[in-house]
Design an enzyme around this catalytic site. Structure first.
Site, PDB file in Angstrom:
ATOM      1  N   HIS A  34      48.854  18.138  -6.609  1.00 16.80           N
ATOM      2  CA  HIS A  34      48.719  17.506  -5.299  1.00 16.80           C
ATOM      3  C   HIS A  34      49.996  17.763  -4.497  1.00 16.80           C
ATOM      4  O   HIS A  34      51.111  17.592  -5.011  1.00 16.80           O
ATOM      5  CB  HIS A  34      48.473  16.003  -5.462  1.00 16.80           C
ATOM      6  CG  HIS A  34      48.499  15.274  -4.177  1.00 16.80           C
ATOM      7  ND1 HIS A  34      47.820  15.722  -3.058  1.00 16.80           N
ATOM      8  CD2 HIS A  34      49.141  14.141  -3.791  1.00 16.80           C
ATOM      9  CE1 HIS A  34      48.031  14.891  -2.065  1.00 16.80           C
ATOM     10  NE2 HIS A  34      48.843  13.928  -2.471  1.00 16.80           N
ATOM     11  N   ASN A  37      51.052  16.742   3.388  1.00 13.75           N
ATOM     12  CA  ASN A  37      50.138  16.104   2.437  1.00 13.75           C
ATOM     13  C   ASN A  37      48.816  15.804   3.144  1.00 13.75           C
ATOM     14  O   ASN A  37      48.779  14.977   4.050  1.00 13.75           O
ATOM     15  CB  ASN A  37      50.815  14.811   1.936  1.00 13.75           C
ATOM     16  CG  ASN A  37      49.956  14.021   0.968  1.00 13.75           C
ATOM     17  OD1 ASN A  37      48.785  14.311   0.776  1.00 13.75           O
ATOM     18  ND2 ASN A  37      50.551  13.008   0.367  1.00 13.75           N
ATOM     19  N   CYS A  61      44.419  10.472  -2.671  1.00 10.87           N
ATOM     20  CA  CYS A  61      44.777  11.883  -2.864  1.00 10.87           C
ATOM     21  C   CYS A  61      44.142  12.498  -4.116  1.00 10.87           C
ATOM     22  O   CYS A  61      44.206  13.712  -4.305  1.00 10.87           O
ATOM     23  CB  CYS A  61      46.289  12.023  -2.941  1.00 10.87           C
ATOM     24  SG  CYS A  61      47.109  11.290  -1.524  1.00 10.87           S
TER      25      CYS A  61
END
Ligand code: UT7
Length: 321
Positions: free
Chosen positions: A245, A275, A110
């Site tokens: 994030h 996500n 990520c």
């Protein structure tokens, strides 16, 4: 001299999967997912290929920056897995935009987009590049165990890109890893029909200890915000916009409270996309840039954590009008 963000673009799969859709085949509910994560829906690849989305987002970023494929000196693609191991997704994008620039994929889960920014900074600072294309592209839906309700409800697919140009913009950046091969793990296929080793020893799907990742994330986000602000000689209150994030709204909220950051400064789109790993921050950036959220001179702080375990933060001064 480092870089500024000259253009952004994104491309998202058409298919929307709501929490209620997941509850059709999993023992879960919209209420559980939303209250624990802030996610209402995610987009999932169906008829599209990841390559196509990545190329589309790259073309949109080039158009926004008013540059062509020939102007690009380096292509970096943040992804855990493209449609092919080789060519890399970065090379596939290069072919589509008519570029012969060095091109490679970065897997920092990520945090991939931030790793790309820091690599771009090094290429630009050393005189090896002046214009860099950074693309994030993730097909999380192909990497998940769709019977594991504790992980598959969290993720979505997407792609987004930005063009970085030599100039004043990046104020500071920090990357690190806290190596751990257990809390988030996604094995790959080891070979097919080999007489020497066998496939299927590990399932090709994500295993995640959500609670451990949660603890790491809250700590890592806080540490990275502190470190990058100190490097730029700024206080967290001096930052105009936070682009964290988008893994879990509760993790973001914990970091926000720790530094007493005003809620309006923390940008969120997790409810719509879930996500999207390396792509999340870039999609958020593109959406906000297109909405006119940022003014010239605003300070943007990107902060992320992910599998590896990786973490990082970058501060950029917004240059576009
Ligand atoms: O980019 C990095 C990727 N990963 C992350 O960011 C993950 C970080 N961690 C998290 O976001 C959270 O830990 C989760 C959202 C994964 C889980 O939230 P939690 O508050 O830590 O829940 P929990 O794991 O403590 O689970 C509580 C209960 C459990 O049931 P029991 O054992 O208490 O009976 C789970 O089995 O919730 C159950 N559960 C679910 N229930 C309904 C787990 N997933 C689900 C689900 N629907 N989807």
């Amino acid at each position: 001299m480092s870089f500024y963000i000259a253009g952004t673009g994104s491309a998202i799969p058409e298919k929307v999967v709501t929490n209620d859709d997941l509850a059709q085949f999993l023992d879960t509910s919209d209420e559980w997912i939303y209250t624990r994560t802030g996610i209402r829906q995610r987009h999932v690849l169906t008829h599209e290929k990841l390559d196509e989305l990545a190329i589309e987002s790259a073309k949109r970023a080039l158009a926004d920056a008013n540059v062509s494929g020939q102007d690009i000196d380096l292509i970096l693609c943040a992804t855990m897995r493209g449609d092919t191991y080789t060519p890399s997704l970065a090379c596939t994008i290069g072919e589509a935009i008519g570029s012969h620039a060095p091109s490679f994929d970065i897997n920092a889960a990520c945090v991939g987009a931030l790793y790309c920014m820091e690599i771009a900074d090094s290429f630009i600072a050393s005189g090896k590049a002046e214009t860099v294309l950074v693309v994030g592209a993730e097909a999380m839906s192909k990497l998940l165990d769709w019977t594991d309700r504790s992980s598959c409800v969290l993720f979505g697919d997407g792609s987004a890109a930005m063009v970085l140009k030599k100039g004043e913009g990046r104020l500071a950046g920090v990357l690190s890893t806290d190596p751990d091969s257990h809390v988030i793990r996604m094995p790959n296929i080891e070979g097919i029909n080999s007489p020497y080793n066998q496939i299927g020893q590990e399932k090709l799907a994500m295993h995640m200890d959500g609670g451990e990742v949660y603890k790491f994330a809250v700590n890592a986000m806080g540490k990275k915000i502190e470190e990058v602000c100190a490097m730029a000689n700024l206080a967290p209150a001096d930052i105009d916009w936070y682009l964290p994030h988008q893994a879990n709204a509760r993790i973001i909220e914990a970091s926000r409270k720790k530094f007493h950051i005003e809620r309006e400064k923390v940008l969120l789109n997790i409810s719509e996309y879930g996500n999207m790993s390396a792509t999340s921050i870039l999609v958020l950036l593109d959406e906000c840039a297109k909405k006119g959220t940022f003014k010239k001179g605003d300070k943007l702080l990107f902060v992320a954590f992910g599998g590896g375990l990786t973490s990082g933060a970058v501060i950029i001064k917004w240059k576009k009008e």
